[in-house]
Each structure stands twice: as structure tokens, then as C-alpha cells.
Write an enzyme that holds these catalytic residues in place. Structure first.
Site, PDB file in Angstrom:
ATOM      1  CD  GLU A 100       5.766  -1.272  -9.456  1.00 28.53           C
ATOM      2  OE1 GLU A 100       6.655  -0.487  -9.115  1.00 28.53           O
ATOM      3  OE2 GLU A 100       5.070  -1.909  -8.640  1.00 28.53           O
ATOM      4  CB  ALA A 152      -0.934  -0.025   1.205  1.00 28.28           C
ATOM      5  CG  HIS A 183       3.824  -3.164 -42.284  1.00 25.70           C
ATOM      6  ND1 HIS A 183       3.293  -1.990 -41.828  1.00 25.70           N
ATOM      7  CD2 HIS A 183       5.171  -2.981 -42.307  1.00 25.70           C
ATOM      8  CE1 HIS A 183       4.261  -1.125 -41.601  1.00 25.70           C
ATOM      9  NE2 HIS A 183       5.410  -1.698 -41.877  1.00 25.70           N
ATOM     10  N   GLY A 237      -3.378  -3.242  -5.016  1.00 25.53           N
ATOM     11  CA  GLY A 237      -4.033  -4.500  -5.382  1.00 25.53           C
ATOM     12  C   GLY A 237      -4.218  -5.401  -4.178  1.00 25.53           C
TER      13      GLY A 237
HETATM   14  C1  LIG Z   1       4.089 -16.048  -8.349  1.00 25.51           C
HETATM   15  C2  LIG Z   1       4.066 -14.722  -9.006  1.00 25.51           C
HETATM   16  C3  LIG Z   1       5.058 -13.842  -8.348  1.00 25.51           C
HETATM   17  C4  LIG Z   1       5.582 -12.707  -8.757  1.00 25.51           C
HETATM   18  C5  LIG Z   1       5.368 -11.849  -9.913  1.00 25.51           C
HETATM   19  C6  LIG Z   1       6.375 -10.723  -9.813  1.00 25.51           C
HETATM   20  C7  LIG Z   1       6.172  -9.580 -10.282  1.00 25.51           C
HETATM   21  C8  LIG Z   1       4.879  -9.437 -10.879  1.00 25.51           C
HETATM   22  C9  LIG Z   1       4.465  -8.087 -11.142  1.00 25.51           C
HETATM   23  C10 LIG Z   1       3.308  -7.635 -10.662  1.00 25.51           C
HETATM   24  C11 LIG Z   1       2.408  -8.363  -9.731  1.00 25.51           C
HETATM   25  C12 LIG Z   1       1.096  -8.698 -10.299  1.00 25.51           C
HETATM   26  C13 LIG Z   1       0.144  -7.835 -10.660  1.00 25.51           C
HETATM   27  C14 LIG Z   1       0.552  -6.440 -10.512  1.00 25.51           C
HETATM   28  C15 LIG Z   1      -0.264  -5.369 -10.991  1.00 25.51           C
HETATM   29  C16 LIG Z   1       0.064  -4.183 -10.533  1.00 25.51           C
HETATM   30  C17 LIG Z   1       1.114  -3.928  -9.504  1.00 25.51           C
HETATM   31  C18 LIG Z   1       1.344  -2.451  -9.362  1.00 25.51           C
HETATM   32  C19 LIG Z   1       2.036  -2.113  -8.110  1.00 25.51           C
HETATM   33  C20 LIG Z   1       2.324  -0.616  -7.960  1.00 25.51           C
HETATM   34  O1  LIG Z   1       2.024   0.197  -8.784  1.00 25.51           O
HETATM   35  S1  LIG Z   1       3.116  -0.179  -6.528  1.00 25.51           S
HETATM   36  C21 LIG Z   1       3.339   1.560  -6.606  1.00 25.51           C
HETATM   37  C22 LIG Z   1       4.396   1.938  -7.595  1.00 25.51           C
HETATM   38  N1  LIG Z   1       4.717   3.332  -7.488  1.00 25.51           N
HETATM   39  C23 LIG Z   1       5.687   3.875  -8.163  1.00 25.51           C
HETATM   40  O2  LIG Z   1       6.327   3.222  -8.952  1.00 25.51           O
HETATM   41  C24 LIG Z   1       5.986   5.310  -7.865  1.00 25.51           C
HETATM   42  C25 LIG Z   1       6.887   5.942  -8.879  1.00 25.51           C
HETATM   43  N2  LIG Z   1       7.702   6.952  -8.288  1.00 25.51           N
HETATM   44  C26 LIG Z   1       8.969   6.721  -7.902  1.00 25.51           C
HETATM   45  O3  LIG Z   1       9.501   5.623  -8.015  1.00 25.51           O
HETATM   46  C27 LIG Z   1       9.714   7.897  -7.353  1.00 25.51           C
HETATM   47  O4  LIG Z   1       8.860   8.846  -6.836  1.00 25.51           O
HETATM   48  C28 LIG Z   1      10.601   8.538  -8.438  1.00 25.51           C
HETATM   49  C29 LIG Z   1      11.721   7.556  -8.801  1.00 25.51           C
HETATM   50  C30 LIG Z   1       9.819   8.926  -9.675  1.00 25.51           C
HETATM   51  C31 LIG Z   1      11.246   9.832  -7.870  1.00 25.51           C
HETATM   52  O5  LIG Z   1      11.717   9.584  -6.602  1.00 25.51           O
HETATM   53  P1  LIG Z   1      12.473  10.715  -5.737  1.00 25.51           P
HETATM   54  O6  LIG Z   1      11.755  11.995  -5.862  1.00 25.51           O
HETATM   55  O7  LIG Z   1      12.657  10.170  -4.381  1.00 25.51           O
HETATM   56  O8  LIG Z   1      13.864  10.757  -6.416  1.00 25.51           O
HETATM   57  P2  LIG Z   1      14.508  11.713  -7.524  1.00 25.51           P
HETATM   58  O9  LIG Z   1      13.747  11.688  -8.784  1.00 25.51           O
HETATM   59  O10 LIG Z   1      14.797  13.060  -6.955  1.00 25.51           O
HETATM   60  O11 LIG Z   1      15.883  10.981  -7.766  1.00 25.51           O
HETATM   61  C32 LIG Z   1      16.985  11.101  -6.861  1.00 25.51           C
HETATM   62  C33 LIG Z   1      18.016  10.077  -7.246  1.00 25.51           C
HETATM   63  O12 LIG Z   1      17.539   8.774  -6.908  1.00 25.51           O
HETATM   64  C34 LIG Z   1      17.613   7.933  -8.038  1.00 25.51           C
HETATM   65  N3  LIG Z   1      16.550   6.921  -7.903  1.00 25.51           N
HETATM   66  C35 LIG Z   1      15.231   7.107  -7.874  1.00 25.51           C
HETATM   67  N4  LIG Z   1      14.597   5.932  -7.713  1.00 25.51           N
HETATM   68  C36 LIG Z   1      15.558   5.003  -7.637  1.00 25.51           C
HETATM   69  C37 LIG Z   1      15.536   3.584  -7.473  1.00 25.51           C
HETATM   70  N5  LIG Z   1      14.379   2.904  -7.386  1.00 25.51           N
HETATM   71  N6  LIG Z   1      16.700   2.957  -7.431  1.00 25.51           N
HETATM   72  C38 LIG Z   1      17.873   3.621  -7.553  1.00 25.51           C
HETATM   73  N7  LIG Z   1      17.965   4.971  -7.705  1.00 25.51           N
HETATM   74  C39 LIG Z   1      16.819   5.629  -7.749  1.00 25.51           C
HETATM   75  C40 LIG Z   1      17.418   8.840  -9.209  1.00 25.51           C
HETATM   76  O13 LIG Z   1      17.875   8.265 -10.386  1.00 25.51           O
HETATM   77  C41 LIG Z   1      18.234  10.033  -8.762  1.00 25.51           C
HETATM   78  O14 LIG Z   1      19.575   9.746  -9.004  1.00 25.51           O
HETATM   79  P3  LIG Z   1      20.605  10.938  -9.207  1.00 25.51           P
HETATM   80  O15 LIG Z   1      21.903  10.232  -9.335  1.00 25.51           O
HETATM   81  O16 LIG Z   1      20.506  11.854  -8.040  1.00 25.51           O
HETATM   82  O17 LIG Z   1      20.157  11.615 -10.470  1.00 25.51           O
HETATM   83  C1  LIG Z   2      -4.012  -1.663 -12.220  1.00 29.05           C
HETATM   84  C2  LIG Z   2      -3.278  -0.860 -11.188  1.00 29.05           C
HETATM   85  C3  LIG Z   2      -2.729  -1.517 -10.087  1.00 29.05           C
HETATM   86  C4  LIG Z   2      -2.076  -0.783  -9.101  1.00 29.05           C
HETATM   87  N1  LIG Z   2      -1.582  -1.434  -8.018  1.00 29.05           N
HETATM   88  C5  LIG Z   2      -0.975  -0.728  -7.040  1.00 29.05           C
HETATM   89  C6  LIG Z   2      -0.467  -1.378  -5.882  1.00 29.05           C
HETATM   90  O1  LIG Z   2      -0.552  -2.593  -5.744  1.00 29.05           O
HETATM   91  N2  LIG Z   2       0.095  -0.619  -4.918  1.00 29.05           N
HETATM   92  C7  LIG Z   2       0.211   0.720  -5.010  1.00 29.05           C
HETATM   93  O2  LIG Z   2       0.731   1.343  -4.096  1.00 29.05           O
HETATM   94  N3  LIG Z   2      -0.238   1.370  -6.119  1.00 29.05           N
HETATM   95  C8  LIG Z   2      -0.821   0.681  -7.115  1.00 29.05           C
HETATM   96  N4  LIG Z   2      -1.274   1.333  -8.236  1.00 29.05           N
HETATM   97  C9  LIG Z   2      -1.105   2.777  -8.353  1.00 29.05           C
HETATM   98  C10 LIG Z   2      -0.027   3.157  -9.345  1.00 29.05           C
HETATM   99  O3  LIG Z   2       1.237   2.764  -8.915  1.00 29.05           O
HETATM  100  C11 LIG Z   2      -0.060   4.664  -9.625  1.00 29.05           C
HETATM  101  O4  LIG Z   2      -1.322   4.983 -10.173  1.00 29.05           O
HETATM  102  C12 LIG Z   2       1.055   5.048 -10.555  1.00 29.05           C
HETATM  103  O5  LIG Z   2       2.293   4.974  -9.909  1.00 29.05           O
HETATM  104  C13 LIG Z   2       0.863   6.437 -11.183  1.00 29.05           C
HETATM  105  O6  LIG Z   2       0.746   7.399 -10.227  1.00 29.05           O
HETATM  106  P1  LIG Z   2      -0.472   8.445 -10.179  1.00 29.05           P
HETATM  107  O7  LIG Z   2      -1.729   7.683 -10.194  1.00 29.05           O
HETATM  108  O8  LIG Z   2      -0.159   9.340  -9.037  1.00 29.05           O
HETATM  109  O9  LIG Z   2      -0.371   9.262 -11.530  1.00 29.05           O
HETATM  110  P2  LIG Z   2      -0.137  10.815 -11.696  1.00 29.05           P
HETATM  111  O10 LIG Z   2       1.244  11.133 -11.240  1.00 29.05           O
HETATM  112  O11 LIG Z   2      -1.214  11.613 -11.089  1.00 29.05           O
HETATM  113  O12 LIG Z   2      -0.163  10.927 -13.261  1.00 29.05           O
HETATM  114  C14 LIG Z   2      -1.116  11.698 -13.999  1.00 29.05           C
HETATM  115  C15 LIG Z   2      -0.407  12.439 -15.152  1.00 29.05           C
HETATM  116  O13 LIG Z   2       0.517  13.387 -14.614  1.00 29.05           O
HETATM  117  C16 LIG Z   2       1.765  13.239 -15.243  1.00 29.05           C
HETATM  118  N5  LIG Z   2       2.856  13.579 -14.309  1.00 29.05           N
HETATM  119  C17 LIG Z   2       2.903  13.362 -12.969  1.00 29.05           C
HETATM  120  N6  LIG Z   2       4.101  13.745 -12.491  1.00 29.05           N
HETATM  121  C18 LIG Z   2       4.817  14.203 -13.517  1.00 29.05           C
HETATM  122  C19 LIG Z   2       6.142  14.716 -13.663  1.00 29.05           C
HETATM  123  N7  LIG Z   2       6.977  14.818 -12.634  1.00 29.05           N
HETATM  124  N8  LIG Z   2       6.563  15.065 -14.898  1.00 29.05           N
HETATM  125  C20 LIG Z   2       5.742  14.948 -15.960  1.00 29.05           C
HETATM  126  N9  LIG Z   2       4.480  14.462 -15.881  1.00 29.05           N
HETATM  127  C21 LIG Z   2       4.018  14.101 -14.682  1.00 29.05           C
HETATM  128  C22 LIG Z   2       1.838  11.772 -15.651  1.00 29.05           C
HETATM  129  O14 LIG Z   2       2.767  11.569 -16.710  1.00 29.05           O
HETATM  130  C23 LIG Z   2       0.397  11.502 -16.058  1.00 29.05           C
HETATM  131  O15 LIG Z   2       0.243  11.912 -17.407  1.00 29.05           O
HETATM  132  C24 LIG Z   2      -1.949   0.624  -9.229  1.00 29.05           C
HETATM  133  C25 LIG Z   2      -2.495   1.280 -10.341  1.00 29.05           C
HETATM  134  C26 LIG Z   2      -3.160   0.553 -11.302  1.00 29.05           C
HETATM  135  C27 LIG Z   2      -3.745   1.275 -12.475  1.00 29.05           C
END
Ligand SMILES: CC/C=C\C/C=C\C/C=C\C/C=C\C/C=C\CCCC(=O)SCCNC(=O)CCNC(=O)[C@H](O)C(C)(C)COP(=O)(O)OP(=O)(O)OC[C@H]1O[C@@H](n2cnc3c(N)ncnc32)[C@H](O)[C@@H]1OP(=O)(O)O
Ligand SMILES: Cc1cc2nc3c(=O)[nH]c(=O)nc-3n(C[C@H](O)[C@H](O)[C@H](O)COP(=O)(O)OP(=O)(O)OC[C@H]3O[C@@H](n4cnc5c(N)ncnc54)[C@H](O)[C@@H]3O)c2cc1C
Length: 671
Positions: free
Chosen positions: A432, A148, A340, A189
Site C-alpha cells: 500500500e 494487479a 518498559h 496477492g
Molecule cells: C473480509 C475481509 C475484508 C477486507 C479487509 C480489508 C482490508 C484489508 C487489507 C488488506 C487485505 C488483506 C491482505 C493484504 C495484504 C496486502 C495488500 C497489499 C495491496 C497493495 O499493495 S496494492 C498496491 C498499492 N500501491 C500503492 O499504494 C502505490 C503507492 N503510490 C501511490 O499511491 C501514488 O503513486 C502516490 C500517491 C505516491 C503518488 O501519486 P501521483 O504521482 O499520482 O501523485 P502526486 O504525488 O503528484 O500527488 C498529486 C496530488 O494528488 C494527491 N493524492 C495522491 N494520492 C491521493 C489519493 N489516494 N487520494 C487523494 N489525493 C491523492 C496528492 O496529495 C497531491 O495533492 P496536491 O494537493 O497536489 O499536493
Molecule cells: C506482502 C505484499 C503484498 C502485496 N500485495 C500487492 C497487491 O495485492 N497488489 C499490488 O498491486 N501490489 C502488491 N504489493 C506490492 C506493493 O504494493 C509494493 O511493493 C509497494 O507499493 C512498494 O512499491 P515498490 O515495490 O515499487 O518499492 P520501491 O518504490 O521500489 O521502494 C524501494 C525503496 O525506494 C524508496 N523510494 C521509492 N520512491 C521514492 C521516493 N519518491 N522518495 C523517496 N524514496 C523512494 C522507498 O522508500 C524504498 O526505500 C504487495 C507487496 C507485498 C510485500
């Protein structure tokens, strides 16, 4: 040469296709899944599941309500858990993945996030005191967990998450709280109804100081009654585009106290007296996301493969129209436009799966490094998996939609399996980390690589080619038909484009900075260019991976894979022609050459198209598509599928009786 799928009673057009195969499909399948043994194991699992009544679906899910689908999926999940070892080695990740696909399908199930993120988060980020207690219980499924992190108001920008975890030194507990409506966890999820625990991402506060996002284990429901615990509001967020059988949930926490050890403290720590020790790499807390992004490549490669199998087999079975007068109607696979549309999707599915294999090796090496106290592989892997996650999910989505349209009207029906497949797959562009945001992570890394290359500093794995000297003019079309050199010329051209786009984006960024903008504002003014560079760089990485796998493949399958690689590279270069032309690296004549070679590739691949998709070795259960079935007996199956619609249980529907018939009667009596 043998295509191993031929069986008596199959559609004759499909059999004809399989007879023109020039390679051994089993060899290719074994190569794709790592070994002949892995291939055999997959088939055994499929065979056992297909014959087992616990996993039979008397009515296809297409005709059931969401609630009924969730019930059916939960029932199958229980059977997988209780009887899993009858079907596979439950400790083998790929066997389990295959078992779940076969037994349950792709739309989500009660333990998806438990296995996909909750357990990996605990294993990767929690320390012994916590794991000793919780992991055995989680593996035993007394505890079922979600991950979460995302909130209603923030997902992408983790640094601004609002849920708080405030350390209370007096009791050595964290107080976890949802301060506002927008701070509610939203989307995770299996959070809504299935899980009784979750890893919850919170802003850590110690002595009033905000430290940043950290993960905590929180119990949500009573282990006996499954009722939410006091102070916890949890539920399902409602219907969505797909993932119907997943209970994506909401969660609010009202000052819930958890013991200090519930913080996942393998990397960052809080001592009993409230002293914070940061991790050895600032972003190690984000490790679970890197894990999932890496593994998503495999799933999304397989999703695209599913669509390619369906579209290719159906296009071999369907006859419509004539290419020349006076001859019978042709298989639609003979149309150049159809080829294609579909063949590049076959090639891309192979490319994605091969790229995953490289990334998996890199991921394992990185984890080994971390265990030995080294984090130097993490930045490169984070940058390339961020790019790959974005490019691959987008590419697979476009590809599935092309395949769906390539099936005409029947592609629009749920019978094809493609609308649901698209719905599930396309979520990957968002979860992700939204793709545009993750591409910027790759772009940041490219900017550092540009600076290092200019200063002659060493370059890490994914950007090593930035250090190569460009020849200034492309060799495309000038290699006298030597296929290996032609492939190298295309790879070189793509590398040149990625490097040039990165340098130009860097210059644009710098220029805006010199014009007085802050670095951050200037970045926002060039992000479209930044992301373009990141995408091309990622596509170079994929092309190199594909090339490496093909050139090291066994001689028996190398010719067909080389044909596929040719098509892939020609298609990628034509698709990115504008980048190759922009600075004159390639000429218009060279692009015309690439196009003509691409059209030749379509013809070359035509006799092997069905065999190439057969080699993905997805069973009819996995395909879940009337159009893609192995035997090609599509039309009868389509009719039988439609007969199962609830609307066909009666000849005259109650709604017709109640509203439409009286209306017709009224109108009739008016005349
Ligand atoms: C039996 C079956 C088992 C297993 C299956 C396995 C896998 C299956 C897959 C899925 C499971 C099944 C179904 C799934 C369906 C959906 C699942 C979905 C789950 C989710 O969505 S969970 C929520 C996910 N959320 C996100 O991903 C959020 C995205 N945002 C971020 O990650 C961060 O906010 C960010 C990276 C965009 C920015 O972070 P920040 O503000 O803290 O950092 P900066 O941008 O300022 O960067 C500073 C510095 O840090 C480096 N950096 C950032 N992140 C990383 C990292 N992860 N690792 C290493 N370094 C990192 C960045 O590059 C900068 O570096 P610099 O050198 O300073 O430039
Ligand atoms: C099917 C599904 C399963 C999920 N499962 C999980 C889960 O298990 N656990 C969990 O924690 N979350 C889960 N999530 C949530 C998911 O990880 C987030 O929705 C995802 O990371 C995107 O974040 P957001 O919704 O805040 O999008 P937003 O950031 O609000 O994105 C909206 C728009 O804003 C733009 N935007 C935002 N920031 C920037 C920026 N810095 N620069 C340029 N453009 C920007 C994006 O490109 C996009 O066009 C799930 C989502 C879905 C759809």
C-alpha cells in the site's frame, strides 16, 4: 473486580494476576469492539469454530511445507464459504473478519484480495454497466479476483507504470499489453494461482495520448478449466518472508482485448468515440488504496495486540532470577525493563485501534460526500491515512519485535507465534505504498497547512491545531498533579513540536529553492525533515484520538484507560524528547519529570497488565502461540508442540543414517 478469564486448572501465577484486576474486562472488551453484542458475537464465532472438525489442524502449519499449508488453507476457505452463515452474519464486515482470523489465520488465503481489494475496487470505481454483471458473480465466487497494480519495475510511482490500455475506437475495446519484462505485474496477492479475473492498473492511451493510470477488469483464466487464457502468462512469484499461504503472483498480457465497459468508469470515463472525461477529483481512481490504508490500522492494531498478549501472559508465567536476595525467583513481568519493553506496546495497540475508529468515521463521511458529489474531505483523509499507515505499521513492527525479544529464547521459536506474526505484519511497511513515500504525501499536505496557517486561512480537521497560538513554554510538570491538565500539557507539547517541525521543514525547502534549486530537487534535499514532521504530526493525531476515546469512555473503565493513556503520553513525549527540547519549549528538568512519571506509570499498570491484554479478547486460536495461551500452561504445551516436528517422527533420521553415522563410523575406524 472481575477479570472474566479466570478458570480452574490455569497457571496459578496467571490466576493471581487476574485477581488483582481493578476493572471489568468485559466492559473494556465491549468498548473496544463497539458493543456488548459485538463482543458476544465474536465469542460465539470462536466457540463454534474451535469445536468444528473442518477447521482443526492435526499438525500445526509450522511443520508443513508451503504447498501443504496452501492446500489446508484452501480447504478451510471452502468450508468458510459454504458454511459461513452457520458461524456468523456473513454480511457483517467485522464478524467475517473475525471468522476468517479464527478459521484460517493471518498468513493469507485464496480470497484475501478478492474481498480486500478486488470487490472494493469494483464497488468503489466501476459503473453500473460493469457492476451489474460482475459483482453478483464475484459475490457468488464464480469469479475470484486480484488487484494487479504493482509491476516488476514500478510500484510506488504509479504514474510510470508500463502496462498499457490503448483504446480502439473501431471495435470499442481496450487493448491491454505488457510491453517489457519490467512491465510484468509482480506481487499482487492471489494473482498467481487462485484468481480467474483481476482489476489491472494500466496507462490509458487514447489517440496516442498518454492519460495516466486507470483500472480495467481483465479475465485471466477460463471459468471452467481455470487454465490461463491465450495471451496470458500468470504464476506464483515464489517464497517470501511470510504470507506463505498467499499466492502473490506475476502476470504478462499479450495485447488482450477487453470491451470498453471493462474500464472502471464510475469517476473517469471514456466515451464510445474515445472522448476522455476526467474524474471530479484527480485521484479518485486511487480510492481503493485509501480504503485499504484506513482498514490496515485495525489489522495492525490487532497484530500488535497479539504480540502484547503473548509477551505479557508469558512474562507473568515465567519466573527467572531474583530482585532481592533470599526471596523466590520473580515473575519476569516484575522487572522494570520488561515492563518498559511491553507496557508501551499494550498502550500503543489500544491507541491504534481507537485511532482506527476515528478514521473509520471519517472514511464513511468521505464516501457519503463523494456520493453527493463532494470531494472536499478526500485530501485530508488521504494525507492522514498515508501518515497513519506508515507510522502504525512501523510502530507495530518495532513493538512485535520488542515483545518477541521479551520472551527470550522461546520467542525465537515458531511455537511463540511471534516470528510468523512479525513476518506478516512487517509487510505492511511496504505494501500500500512504501512508508517513506507515503509519509511524503502527508508532508506535502503539512506544507500547504503551514502556508494556510500563516495566511490565517481556514484549516481542515487533521491540521486544525496549526492555527492555535503556542504558549512558548510547556506546562509539563507544572499542573500540580491535575491529571487531565497534565494530559493536555503533553498533547499541547506534541502539537507544538509537530507544528514547529513542519514550519522549519517548510523554511528549509524554501531556502534551497531560493538558492537556485528546482522545487522538486529542493524537496529531495529536505525529505528526511519532511518525513520527520509527518511522523510527529501523525503521532499527535493518534494521541488526540486516544485521548478523545478515553475521556468519553464509560466511568467503569475510565480509570484504567486513563492510567494507560498516561503511560502512552509519557512514553511518546520521552520518545520524542529531542523534538520538545530542540527549541527550548521543554527544559531538561521537564523531560526528567516525564521519565519519572513514566516509571510510576509502569508500577501503576503492573496489577492490571494481564487484564488489559485479556481485554483484547483474542482466543487461543487467533493467538496461535504456545507462550500466549490463556491458561498459561506453557511448558507442557511447548514440549507437546515440539514433539510434532517431523524430525521427531523417528529417533534416528534418514539423513543421520545416510551421512552422519557412516562419517562417525569412518572416523572411529581411523583411530
Ligand atoms: C473480509 C475481509 C475484508 C477486507 C479487509 C480489508 C482490508 C484489508 C487489507 C488488506 C487485505 C488483506 C491482505 C493484504 C495484504 C496486502 C495488500 C497489499 C495491496 C497493495 O499493495 S496494492 C498496491 C498499492 N500501491 C500503492 O499504494 C502505490 C503507492 N503510490 C501511490 O499511491 C501514488 O503513486 C502516490 C500517491 C505516491 C503518488 O501519486 P501521483 O504521482 O499520482 O501523485 P502526486 O504525488 O503528484 O500527488 C498529486 C496530488 O494528488 C494527491 N493524492 C495522491 N494520492 C491521493 C489519493 N489516494 N487520494 C487523494 N489525493 C491523492 C496528492 O496529495 C497531491 O495533492 P496536491 O494537493 O497536489 O499536493
Ligand atoms: C506482502 C505484499 C503484498 C502485496 N500485495 C500487492 C497487491 O495485492 N497488489 C499490488 O498491486 N501490489 C502488491 N504489493 C506490492 C506493493 O504494493 C509494493 O511493493 C509497494 O507499493 C512498494 O512499491 P515498490 O515495490 O515499487 O518499492 P520501491 O518504490 O521500489 O521502494 C524501494 C525503496 O525506494 C524508496 N523510494 C521509492 N520512491 C521514492 C521516493 N519518491 N522518495 C523517496 N524514496 C523512494 C522507498 O522508500 C524504498 O526505500 C504487495 C507487496 C507485498 C510485500
Amino acid at each position: 473486580m472481575p477479570n472474566r478469564c479466570i478458570k480452574e486448572g490455569d497457571n496459578p501465577d496467571l490466576t493471581k494476576e487476574r485477581k488483582t484486576c481493578t476493572f471489568d474486562t468485559d466492559e473494556l472488551t465491549a468498548n473496544l469492539y463497539g458493543s456488548r453484542n459485538n463482543m458476544e458475537r465474536r465469542r460465539e464465532i470462536t466457540k463454534k469454530i474451535s469445536a468444528d472438525p473442518d477447521f482443526a489442524d492435526p499438525i500445526p502449519h509450522d511443520f508443513l511445507s508451503r504447498e501443504k499449508c496452501i492446500e489446508a488453507t484452501a480447504k478451510k476457505t471452502k468450508a468458510v464459504v459454504q458454511r459461513g452463515s452457520e458461524f456468523c452474519d456473513v454480511t457483517n464486515y467485522y464478524e467475517m473478519l473475525h471468522l476468517i482470523n479464527e478459521a484460517i489465520g493471518i498468513g493469507g488465503y485464496p480470497l484475501a484480495l478478492h474481498y480486500g481489494m478486488f470487490l472494493p475496487a469494483l464497488e468503489g470505481q466501476a459503473e453500473k454497466e460493469l457492476t451489474d454483471d460482475i459483482i453478483p458473480r464475484a459475490k457468488n465466487l464464480e469469479v475470484i479476483g486480484a488487484y494487479a497494480q504493482t509491476e516488476m519495475g514500478h510500484g510506488t510511482n504509479l504514474r510510470e507504470l508500463e502496462t498499457t490500455a490503448t483504446y480502439d475506437k473501431a471495435t470499442q475495446e481496450f487493448i491491454i499489453n505488457t510491453p517489457t519484462r519490467s512491465a510484468m505485474k509482480w506481487w499482487p496477492g492471489n494473482l498467481g494461482k487462485m484468481s480467474n479475473y483481476a482489476v489491472v492498473t494500466c496507462q490509458l492511451f487514447i489517440d496516442g495520448r498518454k492519460i495516466g493510470p486507470h483500472n480495467f477488469l481483465v479475465q485471466l483464466r477460463c471459468e471452467k478449466t481455470h487454465e490461463p487464457l491465450p495471451g496470458i502468462i500468470v504464476g506464483d512469484i515464489g517464497p517470501k518472508m511470510a504470507f506463505d499461504t498467499n499466492d502473490n503472483g506475476f502476470l504478462a498480457l499479450d495485447n488482450i482485448r477487453v470491451p470498453r465497459k471493462n474500464m472502471l468508469m464510475k469517476h473517469a470515463k471514456v466515451s464510445p468515440d474515445g472522448v476522455y472525461t476526467p474524474p471530479m477529483h484527480a485521484k479518485l481512481n486511487y480510492g481503493t488504496m485509501v480504503y485499504v490504508r484506513a482498514h490496515m490500522l485495525y489489522a495492525h492494531g490487532q497484530f500488535l495486540a497479539t504480540a502484547a498478549i503473548v509477551a505479557t501472559r508469558y512474562s507473568a508465567v515465567r519466573r527467572q532470577g531474583r530482585i532481592e536476595h533470599g526471596v523466590p525467583e520473580v515473575q519476569i513481568l516484575d522487572y522494570q525493563t520488561q515492563q518498559h519493553r511491553i507496557f508501551p506496546q499494550i498502550a500503543r495497540a489500544y491507541a491504534i485501534i481507537f485511532t482506527y475508529m476515528d478514521i473509520k468515521d471519517q472514511y464513511d463521511a468521505m464516501i457519503k460526500g463523494i456520493a453527493e458529489g463532494q470531494t472536499d474531505l478526500l485530501p485530508d483523509l488521504h494525507a492522514i491515512t498515508s501518515g497513519l499507515k506508515s507510522v502504525v505499521t512501523h510502530m507495530a513492527g518495532l513493538g512485535i519485535e520488542q515483545c518477541r525479544m521479551a520472551c527470550g529464547g522461546h520467542g525465537y521459536s515458531d511455537a511463540s507465534g511471534l516470528p510468523k506474526l512479525y513476518g506478516v505484519q512487517i509487510g505492511g511497511c511496504t505494501y500500500e505504498g512504501e512508508n517513506m513515500v507515503m509519509l511524503q504525501q502527508t508532508a506535502r499536505y503539512l506544507m500547504k497547512a503551514v502556508a494556510s496557517a500563516l495566511q490565517g486561512k481556514p484549516l481542515s480537521h487533521s491540521v486544525a491545531y496549526f492555527g492555535k497560538k503556542s504558549s512558548g513554554k510547556s506546562r509539563i510538570g507544572k499542573e500540580g498533579g491535575d491529571i487531565a491538565r497534565e494530559h493536555e500539557a503533553m498533547l499541547e507539547a506534541l502539537e507544538h513540536a509537530a507544528c514547529r517541525l513542519s514550519v522549519e521543514a517548510s523554511q528549509m525547502w524554501e531556502k534551497r529553492g531560493r538558492g537556485g534549486e528546482t522545487k522538486e530537487r529542493a524537496w529531495n534535499g529536505v525529505t528526511v525533515e519532511m518525513n520527520r514532521a509527518a511522523r510527529v504530526h501523525t503521532r499527535v493525531f493518534m494521541a488526540r484520538s486516544f485521548h478523545r476515546r478515553v475521556t468519553s469512555s464509560p466511568p467503569s473503565i475510565r480509570p484504567v484507560l486513563t492510567d494507560l493513556l498516561s503511560l502512552y503520553l509519557h512514553y511518546e513525549c520521552v520518545d520524542m524528547a529531542h523534538h520538545l527540547l530542540e527549541d527550548g519549549f521543554c527544559s531538561g528538568e521537564q523531560i526528567r519529570y516525564l521519565k519519572s512519571r513514566l516509571y510510576e506509570d509502569l508500577t501503576t499498570l503492573r496489577p492490571n497488565a494481564v487484564s488489559l491484554v485479556d481485554s483484547f479478547d483474542q482466543s487461543d486460536r487467533e493467538l496461535n502461540s504456545v507462550l500466549g495461551r490463556r491458561d498459561g500452561n506453557v511448558y507442557e504445551a511447548l514440549y507437546q508442540w515440539a514433539r510434532k516436528s517431523e524430525l521427531n517422527y523417528t529417533d534416528v533420521l534418514p539423513a543421520v543414517q545416510k551421512y552422519v553415522m557412516p562419517m562417525m563410523e569412518e572416523n572411529r575406524s581411523k583411530l
